[in-house]
Scaffold this motif. Sequence first.
Motif, mmCIF file in Angstrom:
data_model
loop_
_atom_site.group_PDB
_atom_site.id
_atom_site.type_symbol
_atom_site.label_atom_id
_atom_site.label_comp_id
_atom_site.label_asym_id
_atom_site.label_seq_id
_atom_site.Cartn_x
_atom_site.Cartn_y
_atom_site.Cartn_z
ATOM 1 N N VAL A 167 0.873 -1.205 0.176
ATOM 2 C CA VAL A 167 -0.142 0.007 0.018
ATOM 3 C C VAL A 167 0.734 1.168 0.144
ATOM 4 C CG1 VAL A 167 -1.753 1.285 1.283
ATOM 5 C CG2 VAL A 167 -1.909 -1.119 1.084
ATOM 6 N N ILE A 168 0.720 2.124 -0.933
ATOM 7 C CA ILE A 168 1.476 3.490 -1.166
ATOM 8 C C ILE A 168 0.151 4.427 -0.852
ATOM 9 C CG2 ILE A 168 2.662 4.910 -2.284
ATOM 10 C CD1 ILE A 168 3.914 2.470 -3.720
ATOM 11 N N ALA A 169 0.665 5.537 -0.041
ATOM 12 C CA ALA A 169 -0.358 6.622 -0.036
ATOM 13 C C ALA A 169 0.425 7.823 -0.527
ATOM 14 C CB ALA A 169 -1.015 6.977 1.549
ATOM 15 N N TYR A 170 -0.219 8.646 -0.975
ATOM 16 C CA TYR A 170 0.280 10.040 -1.385
ATOM 17 C C TYR A 170 -0.476 11.171 -1.319
ATOM 18 C CZ TYR A 170 2.418 12.909 -5.192
ATOM 19 O OH TYR A 170 3.185 13.884 -5.923
ATOM 20 N N THR A 171 0.310 12.214 -0.736
ATOM 21 C CA THR A 171 -0.772 13.392 -0.557
ATOM 22 C C THR A 171 -1.023 14.184 -1.640
ATOM 23 O OG1 THR A 171 1.054 14.868 0.076
ATOM 24 C CG2 THR A 171 0.178 13.443 2.021
ATOM 25 N N GLY A 172 0.029 14.257 -2.743
ATOM 26 C CA GLY A 172 -0.070 15.429 -3.614
ATOM 27 C C GLY A 172 0.487 16.573 -3.201
ATOM 28 N N ASP A 173 -0.303 17.491 -3.482
ATOM 29 C CA ASP A 173 -0.366 19.133 -2.737
ATOM 30 C C ASP A 173 -1.582 19.170 -2.212
ATOM 31 O OD1 ASP A 173 2.283 19.075 -4.191
ATOM 32 O OD2 ASP A 173 1.539 20.570 -5.387
ATOM 33 N N THR A 174 -1.483 19.421 -0.872
ATOM 34 C CA THR A 174 -2.749 19.923 -0.011
ATOM 35 C C THR A 174 -2.436 20.495 1.201
ATOM 36 O OG1 THR A 174 -4.696 18.637 0.750
ATOM 37 C CG2 THR A 174 -2.700 17.571 0.824
ATOM 38 N N ALA A 175 -3.325 21.429 1.818
ATOM 39 C CA ALA A 175 -3.158 21.527 3.108
ATOM 40 C C ALA A 175 -3.727 20.517 4.062
ATOM 41 C CB ALA A 175 -4.183 22.834 3.470
ATOM 42 N N TRP A 176 -3.406 20.243 5.143
ATOM 43 C CA TRP A 176 -3.831 19.517 6.024
ATOM 44 C C TRP A 176 -5.163 18.883 5.785
ATOM 45 C CZ3 TRP A 176 -1.512 15.208 8.278
ATOM 46 C CH2 TRP A 176 -2.381 14.333 8.993
ATOM 47 N N THR A 177 -5.550 17.636 5.638
ATOM 48 C CA THR A 177 -7.060 17.143 5.636
ATOM 49 C C THR A 177 -6.940 15.831 6.308
ATOM 50 O OG1 THR A 177 -8.785 16.411 4.334
ATOM 51 C CG2 THR A 177 -6.601 16.378 3.300
ATOM 52 N N ASP A 178 -7.957 15.298 6.831
ATOM 53 C CA ASP A 178 -7.925 14.075 7.646
ATOM 54 C C ASP A 178 -8.114 12.885 6.451
ATOM 55 O OD1 ASP A 178 -7.902 15.163 10.039
ATOM 56 O OD2 ASP A 178 -9.950 15.194 10.510
ATOM 57 N N GLY A 179 -8.401 13.243 5.393
ATOM 58 C CA GLY A 179 -8.064 12.143 4.377
ATOM 59 C C GLY A 179 -6.818 11.545 4.456
ATOM 60 N N ILE A 180 -5.911 12.346 4.730
ATOM 61 C CA ILE A 180 -4.379 11.968 4.873
ATOM 62 C C ILE A 180 -4.395 10.645 5.875
ATOM 63 C CG2 ILE A 180 -1.941 12.274 5.379
ATOM 64 C CD1 ILE A 180 -2.547 15.259 4.585
ATOM 65 N N ILE A 181 -5.084 10.922 7.028
ATOM 66 C CA ILE A 181 -5.045 9.728 7.922
ATOM 67 C C ILE A 181 -5.669 8.686 7.558
ATOM 68 C CG2 ILE A 181 -5.902 9.112 10.186
ATOM 69 C CD1 ILE A 181 -6.066 12.133 10.933
ATOM 70 N N GLU A 182 -6.740 8.730 6.750
ATOM 71 C CA GLU A 182 -7.449 7.400 6.063
ATOM 72 C C GLU A 182 -6.562 6.926 4.938
ATOM 73 O OE1 GLU A 182 -11.804 7.679 5.809
ATOM 74 O OE2 GLU A 182 -11.378 9.757 6.252
ATOM 75 N N ALA A 183 -5.958 7.613 4.031
ATOM 76 C CA ALA A 183 -5.450 7.273 2.999
ATOM 77 C C ALA A 183 -3.757 6.416 3.441
ATOM 78 C CB ALA A 183 -4.801 8.231 1.918
ATOM 79 N N ALA A 184 -3.497 6.991 4.558
ATOM 80 C CA ALA A 184 -2.176 6.430 5.156
ATOM 81 C C ALA A 184 -2.321 5.265 5.971
ATOM 82 C CB ALA A 184 -1.332 7.466 5.707
#
Length: 249
Positions: A167-184
Amino acid sequence: MTVTVTFAGSGDAFGSGGRLQSCIHVRRESGAVFLLDCGATSLVALKRLGLDPGEIRTVFLSHLHADHFGGLPFLVLDGQFSGRSNDLLVSGPVGLQERIIAAMEVGYPGSSAVRRKFRTRTVELTEQSTGIDLPRMIDGVCVRAWLADHPSGASAFVLRLEFDDVVIAYTGDTAWTDGIIEAAAGADLLIAECYYREKSIPYHLTLKALTDHAAKLSCERVVLTHMSADVLGHEMPYEAAHDGLVVTL
């Protein structure tokens, strides 16, 4: 075999530190290759490292800014003149097809209508009412996308790619969002933008945001990318990418 992740381009839009723009090359256990983003300098980045652009089957785009997708016209034209015959699949937000055509026409008028030995096909990811794209199987990769906070004329995504028990998670460009927690969650690797250390920049991640939320990130490994001069050269609590860095999963 193992999965190898090569940071062909690890820089920001402005070449900070002399780094090339976002281009992450992933070779699967089967040998199949895909890219995470394809910034304008990607063809140079790939060829500098001896990575054959003709091997790339799929490109997963986080968003449609030129430092993340502007290399597609060059990738397509390189395939045309090198005799590529296998189709190229590009995944990204709604409007992707029109933006690729527009980019090709701006750079090389008439190039979007040329008949080639291969097709450039697109798969658009659409967010649901929750802001999360339902899982999609794209060229053997299970893709999920969360809406990022980064305006680019189309939706921007935080991506989660599952394949070969990796599993690889990638933020791209973004301000902090809780989607990062779920993706990672449970990811083997989180590739995270780190544009500034502490200074708050709209629509971009900072080291402070990542460390403030570190306890919520349940991934095995974090590698920082897309760093400005404010970040480069400073000691970091996470591993920092550089052009040519190879990570084995």
